[in-house]
Motif scaffolding. Structure first.
Motif, PDB file in Angstrom:
ATOM      1  N   PRO A 163      -1.730  -4.296  -4.390  1.00  0.00           N
ATOM      2  CA  PRO A 163      -2.831  -4.856  -3.662  1.00  0.00           C
ATOM      3  C   PRO A 163      -3.751  -5.734  -4.213  1.00  0.00           C
ATOM      4  N   ALA A 169      -8.186  -6.202   6.457  1.00  0.00           N
ATOM      5  CA  ALA A 169      -9.482  -6.238   5.666  1.00  0.00           C
ATOM      6  C   ALA A 169      -9.275  -7.199   4.609  1.00  0.00           C
ATOM      7  N   ALA A 205      -2.649   2.486   8.728  1.00  0.00           N
ATOM      8  CA  ALA A 205      -3.779   2.268   7.529  1.00  0.00           C
ATOM      9  C   ALA A 205      -3.258   1.054   6.611  1.00  0.00           C
ATOM     10  N   ALA A 206      -2.129   0.840   6.536  1.00  0.00           N
ATOM     11  CA  ALA A 206      -1.552  -0.264   5.506  1.00  0.00           C
ATOM     12  C   ALA A 206      -2.078  -1.490   6.388  1.00  0.00           C
ATOM     13  N   PHE A 241       0.893  -1.358  -0.114  1.00  0.00           N
ATOM     14  CA  PHE A 241       0.073   0.142  -0.087  1.00  0.00           C
ATOM     15  C   PHE A 241       0.933   1.328   0.032  1.00  0.00           C
ATOM     16  N   ALA A 272      -5.727  -2.314   6.064  1.00  0.00           N
ATOM     17  CA  ALA A 272      -5.980  -2.692   4.797  1.00  0.00           C
ATOM     18  C   ALA A 272      -5.538  -4.312   4.617  1.00  0.00           C
ATOM     19  N   THR A 273      -4.649  -4.429   5.199  1.00  0.00           N
ATOM     20  CA  THR A 273      -4.089  -5.947   5.228  1.00  0.00           C
ATOM     21  C   THR A 273      -4.943  -6.698   5.506  1.00  0.00           C
TER      22      THR A 273
END
Length: 438
Positions: free
Chosen positions: A124, A67, A60-61, A53, A64-65
Motif C-alpha cells: 500500500p 482514500a 475496508a480494502a 491490503f 482504503a483504496t
C-alpha cells in the motif's frame, strides 16, 4: 488596398497556423492520455483493491483504496504551484513533457506493484506514493496545458483553442471508462483479478509514451519566448511565480478562484455524480443512469469547440453568465423531476451539460487572459486547483451526506447557491474577449 489589408488582418486573427493546429493536437491528445492514466485508477479500484491490503474485508480494502484516491486529489494544488512555477520559468513544453512523464511512470508502477501478500505493508505504501505522483502531475497539467493551447491560438480563436483542454479531459475519462467496460466484460473473473487490471494500467502507461512523443515534438510558445526576452532585457532578478501571482495579481488570482467555484461544483454534480445520485435517490438501475450520463457527456464533448467559437464571437461574460443563470433557474426543476425514468434523467443530463458548455468552453481562455505570460501557468493552475479541491472534490460527499441525513430535498439549493455565486462573479468581472494576450 485598405480592404485587402482588413481581409489579411481578419485572417491572421481567426485562422490557426500550422504550428497552432499541431499544438492543439499535441496538447489535446497528450492531455487526454494523461487523464486516461488518472481515471483508470477509479475505473479498476474495486478490482485491485484487495491486492494491496490485508485479506478478509473487501469493503475496508475498497474504502482504503478510495482514500488513497483522495490523497491524489489533495496533491493537485501542490502540483499546480510547483509545476506551474516550473512551466513559467522553464517553458510550457518542458512542463507538459514532465507532467505526462510523471503520470505515465506512476501508472506503470501501479500496474507492476507487488501485492500485500507478497511484500506486506510496502504494497500500500507503493500505491500511495504512485497516487501522490499522479495527483501532483494532474495538478500541474491544467495550468500548463491551458496556457500552452491559448498562447498558440489565433487572437480571435483563443476560446476555441482553449476548449480543447476540456474536450481532452472528458475524452480521457470516457476512454478509461471504455477500457474498463471492454476489459471487465471480455475477461473471466479470475483473469481480470489476476492480470487483467494490471494490463489496463500498463496499456494506459504506454499511451502516455505516445503523448510524451507528441509533446516533445512541438515548439515552445511565442508568448513564453517573448516573456523570457523581456526578463533578460530588464536585468531584474526573476520573482518566484507563486509569490508574484499573489503579490502582483491578487485580483486576478481571486477572480480565477471565483470563476471556478460554480463551474467545478456543477460539473462534478452533473458529469461525475448525477448517475450515482439518481440511482440512490430514485432507484433507477445504475446501468441505465450510466448510459444516460455517457450519452450526455458524449454530446457535451462534441459541442464544446462550438461553445468556444461562440465565446470568441459574443464574449466571455455572456456565455459564462448564461451557464450560471441557467443553473440558477434549472436546478430546482432538475432535482424535482428526477423520478427513476430513463428518458427524464437523460433530459436532465442533456440540459445540464448544454448549460455547462458556457463554463467549460471558457474556463481555460478566461483564466489565461487574467495573467501575463510570466505567471500565467501558475496563475491558472493554483487558484483553479484550490477551488476544485474545496468545492468540486467535496460535492459528492456533501450531497451524499445531505441525502442520507434526510436533507436530500435541498440538494437543488446547494447547486442554486453555487450558480448564484457564479452569476455574481461573472457579471462583475471585466470582459477579456479581444484583449491583447501579451
Amino acid at each position: 488596398m485598405s480592404t485587402q489589408r482588413l481581409t489579411m488582418v481578419s485572417a491572421d486573427e481567426t485562422k490557426l497556423t500550422a504550428h497552432g493546429r499541431k499544438a492543439i493536437i499535441a496538447g489535446g491528445i497528450g492531455n487526454a492520455v494523461e487523464w486516461v492514466d488518472w481515471a483508470v485508477y477509479t475505473t479498476f479500484s474495486s478490482v485491485f483493491a484487495h491486492h494491496f491490503f490485508p485479506s478478509g474485508d473487501p469493503v475496508a480494502a475498497l474504502l482504503a483504496t478510495l482514500a488513497i484516491f483522495a490523497v491524489g486529489f489533495v496533491m493537485r494544488p501542490v502540483g499546480a504551484a510547483i509545476m506551474g512555477a516550473y512551466a513559467d520559468r522553464k517553458g510550457r513544453k518542458k512542463g507538459l513533457v514532465l507532467t505526462i512523464g510523471m503520470m505515465a511512470g506512476a501508472t506503470a508502477v501501479i500496474g507492476i506493484a507487488p501485492t500485500y501478500e507478497a511484500v506486506g505493508i510496502l504494497s500500500p505504501l507503493i500505491l500511495v506514493a504512485a497516487r501522490i505522483v499522479q495527483g501532483f502531475a494532474a495538478g500541474g497539467e491544467f495550468g500548463s496545458s491551458s496556457a500552452f493551447l491559448v498562447e498558440y491560438a489565433a487572437p480571435r480563436r483563443r476560446a476555441f483553442a482553449g476548449s480543447w483542454q476540456q474536450v481532452s479531459v472528458g475524452a480521457g475519462v470516457l476512454l478509461a471508462s471504455g477500457m474498463g467496460a471492454i476489459v471487465t466484460s471480455s475477461l473471466p473473473k479470475e483473469a481480470l483479478d489476476g492480470w487483467g487490471w494490471r494490463a489496463a494500467f500498463i496499456a494506459a502507461a504506454l499511451l502516455g509514451l505516445v503523448g510524451l512523443w507528441l509533446r516533445s515534438s512541438v515548439a515552445e510558445t511565442n508568448s513564453f519566448i517573448k516573456a523570457e526576452a523581456r526578463v533578460e532585457e530588464s536585468g531584474q532578478p526573476r520573482r518566484n511565480p507563486v509569490f508574484a501571482m499573489f503579490v502582483q495579481h491578487p485580483k486576478a488570482t481571486l477572480r480565477v478562484f471565483g470563476i471556478t467555484i460554480a463551474g467545478t461544483l456543477l460539473y462534478y454534480m452533473w458529469v461525475s455524480y448525477m448517475p450515482t445520485y439518481a440511482a440512490v435517490a430514485t432507484g433507477i438501475p445504475l446501468s441505465q443512469a450510466l448510459l444516460a450520463n455517457f450519452i450526455a457527456v458524449a454530446l457535451f464533448l462534441v459541442l464544446l469547440p462550438f461553445a468556444g467559437l461562440l465565446s470568441d464571437k459574443i464574449g466571455r461574460k455572456p456565455t459564462l453568465t448564461a451557464f450560471a443563470g441557467g443553473f440558477l433557474i434549472f436546478s430546482w426543476p432538475a432535482f424535482t423531476l428526477l423520478n427513476g425514468n430513463f428518458w427524464m434523467l437523460l433530459f436532465i443530463e442533456v440540459v445540464g451539460v448544454i448549460l455547462l458548455l458556457g463554463y467549460s468552453g471558457n474556463c481555460a481562455v478566461i483564466m489565461a487572459e487574467q495573467f501575463p505570460a510570466e505567471v500565467r501557468a501558475t496563475g491558472i493552475g493554483l487558484p483553479y486547483a484550490l477551488a476544485v479541491a474545496i468545492f468540486g472534490g467535496t460535492a459528492p460527499y456533501i450531497t451524499t451526506w445531505m441525502t442520507t441525513s434526510g436533507l436530500g430535498g435541498f440538494v437543488w439549493l446547494y447547486c442554486t447557491i453555487a450558480a448564484a455565486i457564479g452569476v455574481a462573479v461573472y457579471l462583475t468581472m471585466p470582459e477579456t474577449k479581444g484583449k491583447e494576450l501579451d
